[in-house]
Write a protein that holds these residues in place. Structure first.
Motif, PDB file in Angstrom:
ATOM      1  N   ASN A   1      42.890  47.839  37.461  1.00  0.00           N
ATOM      2  CA  ASN A   1      42.813  48.649  38.681  1.00  0.00           C
ATOM      3  C   ASN A   1      43.376  50.056  38.516  1.00  0.00           C
ATOM      4  OD1 ASN A   1      45.666  48.307  38.922  1.00  0.00           O
ATOM      5  ND2 ASN A   1      45.350  46.408  40.084  1.00  0.00           N
ATOM      6  N   ARG A   2      43.490  50.525  37.272  1.00  0.00           N
ATOM      7  CA  ARG A   2      43.994  51.878  37.031  1.00  0.00           C
ATOM      8  C   ARG A   2      43.057  52.628  36.094  1.00  0.00           C
ATOM      9  NH1 ARG A   2      50.418  50.163  36.769  1.00  0.00           N
ATOM     10  NH2 ARG A   2      50.360  49.185  38.814  1.00  0.00           N
ATOM     11  N   SER A   3      42.975  53.916  36.318  1.00  0.00           N
ATOM     12  CA  SER A   3      41.960  54.701  35.618  1.00  0.00           C
ATOM     13  C   SER A   3      42.260  54.894  34.148  1.00  0.00           C
ATOM     14  CB  SER A   3      41.823  56.076  36.278  1.00  0.00           C
ATOM     15  OG  SER A   3      42.997  56.848  36.049  1.00  0.00           O
TER      16      SER A   3
ATOM     17  N   LYS B   1      45.183  52.635  41.933  1.00  0.00           N
ATOM     18  CA  LYS B   1      44.833  51.417  42.677  1.00  0.00           C
ATOM     19  C   LYS B   1      43.372  51.002  42.539  1.00  0.00           C
ATOM     20  CE  LYS B   1      48.801  50.821  45.005  1.00  0.00           C
ATOM     21  NZ  LYS B   1      49.627  49.602  44.921  1.00  0.00           N
ATOM     22  N   THR B   2      42.484  51.975  42.506  1.00  0.00           N
ATOM     23  CA  THR B   2      41.054  51.654  42.550  1.00  0.00           C
ATOM     24  C   THR B   2      40.304  52.192  41.333  1.00  0.00           C
ATOM     25  OG1 THR B   2      40.540  53.645  43.851  1.00  0.00           O
ATOM     26  CG2 THR B   2      41.068  51.630  45.070  1.00  0.00           C
ATOM     27  N   GLY B   3      41.030  52.436  40.243  1.00  0.00           N
ATOM     28  CA  GLY B   3      40.388  52.888  39.006  1.00  0.00           C
ATOM     29  C   GLY B   3      40.016  51.715  38.128  1.00  0.00           C
ATOM     30  N   GLY B   4      39.654  52.019  36.874  1.00  0.00           N
ATOM     31  CA  GLY B   4      39.386  50.980  35.892  1.00  0.00           C
ATOM     32  C   GLY B   4      38.253  50.044  36.266  1.00  0.00           C
ATOM     33  N   LEU B   5      38.492  48.744  36.114  1.00  0.00           N
ATOM     34  CA  LEU B   5      37.462  47.750  36.397  1.00  0.00           C
ATOM     35  C   LEU B   5      37.044  47.788  37.863  1.00  0.00           C
ATOM     36  CD1 LEU B   5      38.744  44.647  34.361  1.00  0.00           C
ATOM     37  CD2 LEU B   5      37.231  46.501  33.614  1.00  0.00           C
TER      38      LEU B   5
ATOM     39  N   LEU C   1      33.275  48.000  38.622  1.00  0.00           N
ATOM     40  CA  LEU C   1      32.677  46.704  38.956  1.00  0.00           C
ATOM     41  C   LEU C   1      33.079  46.171  40.326  1.00  0.00           C
ATOM     42  CD1 LEU C   1      33.198  45.026  35.459  1.00  0.00           C
ATOM     43  CD2 LEU C   1      31.132  46.155  36.320  1.00  0.00           C
ATOM     44  N   GLY C   2      33.956  46.897  41.028  1.00  0.00           N
ATOM     45  CA  GLY C   2      34.313  46.490  42.374  1.00  0.00           C
ATOM     46  C   GLY C   2      35.374  45.411  42.466  1.00  0.00           C
ATOM     47  N   THR C   3      35.901  44.965  41.344  1.00  0.00           N
ATOM     48  CA  THR C   3      36.941  43.939  41.342  1.00  0.00           C
ATOM     49  C   THR C   3      37.818  44.089  40.108  1.00  0.00           C
ATOM     50  OG1 THR C   3      37.381  41.552  41.352  1.00  0.00           O
ATOM     51  CG2 THR C   3      35.418  42.290  40.169  1.00  0.00           C
ATOM     52  N   ASP C   4      39.081  43.671  40.243  1.00  0.00           N
ATOM     53  CA  ASP C   4      39.954  43.629  39.075  1.00  0.00           C
ATOM     54  C   ASP C   4      40.235  42.193  38.654  1.00  0.00           C
ATOM     55  OD1 ASP C   4      41.575  42.795  41.121  1.00  0.00           O
ATOM     56  OD2 ASP C   4      43.114  44.334  40.858  1.00  0.00           O
ATOM     57  N   ASN C   5      39.507  41.258  39.248  1.00  0.00           N
ATOM     58  CA  ASN C   5      39.655  39.850  38.900  1.00  0.00           C
ATOM     59  C   ASN C   5      38.844  39.571  37.640  1.00  0.00           C
ATOM     60  OD1 ASN C   5      39.247  36.979  38.716  1.00  0.00           O
ATOM     61  ND2 ASN C   5      39.896  36.799  40.845  1.00  0.00           N
ATOM     62  N   THR C   6      39.517  39.427  36.524  1.00  0.00           N
ATOM     63  CA  THR C   6      38.805  39.284  35.254  1.00  0.00           C
ATOM     64  C   THR C   6      38.036  37.966  35.158  1.00  0.00           C
ATOM     65  OG1 THR C   6      40.831  38.462  34.201  1.00  0.00           O
ATOM     66  CG2 THR C   6      40.349  40.805  33.991  1.00  0.00           C
ATOM     67  N   MET C   7      38.478  36.938  35.881  1.00  0.00           N
ATOM     68  CA  MET C   7      37.727  35.679  35.880  1.00  0.00           C
ATOM     69  C   MET C   7      36.379  35.868  36.570  1.00  0.00           C
ATOM     70  SD  MET C   7      40.688  32.802  36.525  1.00  0.00           S
ATOM     71  CE  MET C   7      39.550  31.468  36.176  1.00  0.00           C
ATOM     72  N   GLU C   8      36.385  36.629  37.674  1.00  0.00           N
ATOM     73  CA  GLU C   8      35.117  36.942  38.341  1.00  0.00           C
ATOM     74  C   GLU C   8      34.219  37.771  37.424  1.00  0.00           C
ATOM     75  OE1 GLU C   8      35.426  38.792  42.137  1.00  0.00           O
ATOM     76  OE2 GLU C   8      36.871  37.327  42.910  1.00  0.00           O
TER      77      GLU C   8
ATOM     78  N   GLY D   1      24.600  37.416  32.779  1.00  0.00           N
ATOM     79  CA  GLY D   1      23.669  38.301  32.078  1.00  0.00           C
ATOM     80  C   GLY D   1      23.824  39.771  32.411  1.00  0.00           C
ATOM     81  N   ASN D   2      24.882  40.146  33.125  1.00  0.00           N
ATOM     82  CA  ASN D   2      25.095  41.542  33.496  1.00  0.00           C
ATOM     83  C   ASN D   2      25.646  42.309  32.288  1.00  0.00           C
ATOM     84  OD1 ASN D   2      26.263  44.000  34.521  1.00  0.00           O
ATOM     85  ND2 ASN D   2      26.180  43.124  36.574  1.00  0.00           N
ATOM     86  N   THR D   3      24.780  43.063  31.637  1.00  0.00           N
ATOM     87  CA  THR D   3      25.178  43.753  30.404  1.00  0.00           C
ATOM     88  C   THR D   3      26.121  44.927  30.670  1.00  0.00           C
ATOM     89  OG1 THR D   3      23.159  45.101  30.509  1.00  0.00           O
ATOM     90  CG2 THR D   3      23.082  43.090  29.178  1.00  0.00           C
ATOM     91  N   TYR D   4      25.993  45.551  31.851  1.00  0.00           N
ATOM     92  CA  TYR D   4      26.889  46.666  32.164  1.00  0.00           C
ATOM     93  C   TYR D   4      28.326  46.159  32.333  1.00  0.00           C
ATOM     94  CZ  TYR D   4      29.017  50.709  34.422  1.00  0.00           C
ATOM     95  OH  TYR D   4      29.848  51.766  34.731  1.00  0.00           O
ATOM     96  N   ALA D   5      28.480  45.026  32.990  1.00  0.00           N
ATOM     97  CA  ALA D   5      29.810  44.443  33.174  1.00  0.00           C
ATOM     98  C   ALA D   5      30.448  44.145  31.822  1.00  0.00           C
ATOM     99  CB  ALA D   5      29.728  43.184  34.024  1.00  0.00           C
ATOM    100  N   LYS D   6      29.658  43.640  30.892  1.00  0.00           N
ATOM    101  CA  LYS D   6      30.196  43.358  29.557  1.00  0.00           C
ATOM    102  C   LYS D   6      30.623  44.645  28.859  1.00  0.00           C
ATOM    103  CE  LYS D   6      29.185  41.153  25.114  1.00  0.00           C
ATOM    104  NZ  LYS D   6      29.692  42.269  24.314  1.00  0.00           N
TER     105      LYS D   6
END
Length: 377
Positions: A217-219, A247-251, A255-262, A270-275
């Motif tokens: 959650n950090r840039s 607070k709202t940087g990074g993942l 990707l709209g979430t910082d929950n790495t399990m999600e 199959g979301n290649t951008y998320a990977k």
């Protein structure tokens, strides 16, 4: 026969306080006491929260039938102090004064020292300690420079957990922490990477002010001119720009979430951008590890990964692939801050580590160059 010490530890957060009781290094109780946000909002200052937090903590301990009169010592995660070297600090008047002022930060963590000293005073006078507080700063002078005079680098990293896992790995190697060189990366909501040279954290990234690898959650570091353009675009307030960094940087930004399990589930779908984004975070971490290896002149005894994201075998495998040639990679997934508080307290009580005195004078106040070029600060 080894003496068993009962130690009470706590760590205040924004709307809760973590509690734990240890018998030496064995945890026998833990709880996360929730503090009603509506009640917290009624207090004008953070310091005003102290009696309310004290009562909710004591209520939780009463329900668990835990008596603080049975404790041999107290330890807390507590910030807001002037910079200091790492170590174990008995709470003194200077610590309490600066905690009440929130000398360097305005966050409920400033209540940690005040709470345990209050419990000590009320329940028998057992010693109360801070162990490697967040205000520890052991950077070398060369690490402090930026390319703009007047802006200098200070240590803002996950000190307590980083020092704890470094000491654990040194013990596994059967060597004193003070004789080892480690690169330690804490990968949680924020991501700090530090070079530990002979027991001191001599360099690292400023995890609070937007430096280093991007995090959940950090840039992290971004090119300065586009950030300046955003600041003057009229589209964002000062606080919104701070949020983008802290607070709202990074993942979250990508990707709209910082929950790495999600995120792992999104990747599996199959979301290649998320990977690509997730890999980029690991990639940037590896670059920071390489930078710390240069700081240590290639003399690295181990690379240590800790924090919640380090539980992900894919992530740690990526780091090992890119960095394993530098030194062995050791993983301690999760957070060991409460354990670190207890372990430090045991070292103090056993006389294994000499305690330090908090003077209230920062270890570094900036450069004051004389005409000879010698540093006075």
């Amino acid at each position: 026969m080894e003496r068993i010490y009962k130690i009470f530890t706590l760590s205040p957060g924004s709307t809760s306080t973590k509690l734990a009781v240890f018998e030496n290094n064995t945890q026998v109780f833990k709880a996360n006491v929730a503090h009603d946000p509506a009640v917290l909002k009624t207090f004008e200052t953070i310091g005003d929260q102290l009696p309310y937090r004290r009562e909710t903590i004591l209520s939780e301990l009463y329900k668990a039938k835990i008596s603080l009169t049975a404790m041999d010592a107290y330890a807390a995660y507590s910030g807001g102090l002037e910079s200091m070297v790492g170590g174990i600090y008995p709470i003194n008047e200077a610590i309490l004064k600066h905690s009440r002022e929130g000398r360097t930060v305005k966050h409920p963590a400033i209540l940690g020292a005040q709470l345990i000293q209050a419990f000590s005073d009320e329940f028998g006078g057992a010693p109360a300690y801070l162990v490697n507080p967040p205000d520890v700063d052991e950077y070398e002078e060369l690490a402090r420079f930026t390319g703009i005079r007047g802006i200098y680098r200070e240590s803002r990293v996950h000190v307590l957990n980083q020092k704890e896992v470094a000491m654990r790995y040194a013990k596994e190697l059967r060597r004193p922490y003070e004789e080892c060189n480690f690169i330690v990366a804490h990968v949680g909501g924020g991501l700090s990477v530090t070079a530990h040279k002979k027991g001191r954290m001599v360099d690292g990234n400023d995890v609070l002010n937007g430096e280093g690898p991007m995090a959940p959650n950090r840039s992290g570091s971004v090119p300065a001119v586009p950030i300046i353009d955003m600041c003057f675009s009229g589209e964002y307030t000062h606080q919104e720009m701070i949020q983008k960094i802290s607070k709202t940087g990074g993942l979250v930004s990508h990707l709209g979430t910082d929950n790495t399990m999600e995120i792992k589930k999104i990747i599996a779908s199959g979301n290649t951008y998320a990977k690509l984004v997730y890999d980029a975070m690991a990639y940037q971490l590896c670059k920071a590890v390489g930078a710390c290896a240069a700081v240590l002149q290639g003399q690295v005894d181990g690379i240590i990964l800790t924090g919640g994201v380090s539980n992900d075998l894919y992530f740690t495998g990526f780091v090992e692939l890119y960095c394993g040639w530098i030194a062995p990679v050791k993983v301690y997934g999760g957070d060991f801050e409460m354990e670190a508080l207890a372990a430090g307290t045991v070292r103090a009580l056993n006389g294994e580590e000499e305690t330090k005195v908090y003077t209230g004078y920062p270890v570094w106040e900036g450069f004051n160059r004389t005409e000879t070029g010698k540093s006075n600060g």
